[in-house]
Each structure stands twice: as structure tokens, then as C-alpha cells.
Design a protein around this motif. Sequence first.
Motif, mmCIF file in Angstrom:
data_model
loop_
_atom_site.group_PDB
_atom_site.id
_atom_site.type_symbol
_atom_site.label_atom_id
_atom_site.label_comp_id
_atom_site.label_asym_id
_atom_site.label_seq_id
_atom_site.Cartn_x
_atom_site.Cartn_y
_atom_site.Cartn_z
ATOM 1 N N PHE A 1 1.072 -1.103 0.001
ATOM 2 C CA PHE A 1 -0.021 0.118 -0.020
ATOM 3 C C PHE A 1 0.797 1.213 -0.116
ATOM 4 N N ALA A 2 1.802 1.107 0.764
ATOM 5 C CA ALA A 2 2.697 2.597 0.775
ATOM 6 C C ALA A 2 3.517 2.451 -0.556
ATOM 7 N N TRP A 3 4.053 1.173 -0.974
ATOM 8 C CA TRP A 3 5.033 1.228 -2.053
ATOM 9 C C TRP A 3 4.430 1.909 -3.531
ATOM 10 N N ALA A 4 3.056 1.458 -3.392
ATOM 11 C CA ALA A 4 2.304 1.999 -4.402
ATOM 12 C C ALA A 4 2.341 3.641 -4.688
ATOM 13 N N ASP A 5 2.395 4.249 -3.359
ATOM 14 C CA ASP A 5 2.346 5.536 -3.144
ATOM 15 C C ASP A 5 3.480 6.079 -3.722
ATOM 16 N N GLU A 6 4.914 5.438 -3.439
ATOM 17 C CA GLU A 6 6.152 5.636 -3.446
ATOM 18 C C GLU A 6 6.843 4.995 -4.657
ATOM 19 N N PRO A 7 6.682 5.178 -6.043
ATOM 20 C CA PRO A 7 7.181 4.376 -7.050
ATOM 21 C C PRO A 7 8.614 4.532 -6.806
#
Length: 159
Positions: free
Chosen positions: A86-92
Amino acid sequence: MGSGGARVRSGPPPSPGSARSIQRGLEFRALDPDGYVGKVPAFPLPRLPFCRDTEDGPRVDERLTKARQRRELALWKWAWEQPQAFAWADEPWRHYTIAQWVRTSVICENPGATAADKTAMLRLADQIGLTPEGLARNGWRIAVPEVQEVPESRSRSGV
């Protein structure tokens, strides 16, 4: 050479309930414990040939190269099913580091893995939040699932 001062991994990681974290106004992002269900990005690393030493010099082993690539893609998919995604999706900008963790993890699954390979894998796991310490250092926590109450039967004795 100077001494003292803050270092990246010095001291304990932040804790959501600690007085210091509360005093500093730290808020931890709650990640869904059921895992990420969004789109999985393409694996960003190029194919890595598996080479074997032969009498004529190093040769690419296509069978082992394909097997490694299949394992990398399976582990990449697994990683993107975790709550941290979930966090990675917001931080490419993290995708390359996640892919490096995947590749290093696959290398570490083989008998020829070195201590340096395993250390690198563990450090990458911390950076991308796949360890408890990594979650805290990134300011994330996996949310506790809500417990639903089960209706109580009329009587425990069956009456």
C-alpha cells in the motif's frame, strides 16, 4: 574524522506508543493486514543471465536463467500482496529497491549465497519495510484487524 551525531540505524526505531514519538507528533501509517490488491507494477530489473563455467569459458544456461526469472517474478508478485505494498504504490521511487530485494532474496535461496548476499538481503528488507524494524523506521504499522463479536447463544447448557 568526526564522532558522535545521529546515524541512520543508531538507536531504537520509533515506536507508535512511546512518549518520545507522541511528543514529536509521529503518526504511523496503518497498512491493511489483508494485503495489497492493486495493480502490480512490472518488474523493473533486466533479465539476469545465469552463467556456468565451461572448458570454453563462461556460457549462459538458458534453463537456469528462465528458472531464476520465474522465481523472481513469483517473489515480486508475493511482495506486492503484502500490506507494505500500500505504501510502495504511493512511492514508486522504491520499486527499484524492492526489485533489488527480490533479486537478492532469490540469490540467497541458492547454496552458493555468501554472507554478504544475506546481509544485503536483510538490509534491503529493512529499507522496504518487510521487517518489524523496517516498518517502524518507515513510520508504518500493520493495522490490527477488527474483531467482530459472535452472538452469544441463549444458554451455554443448550436450554
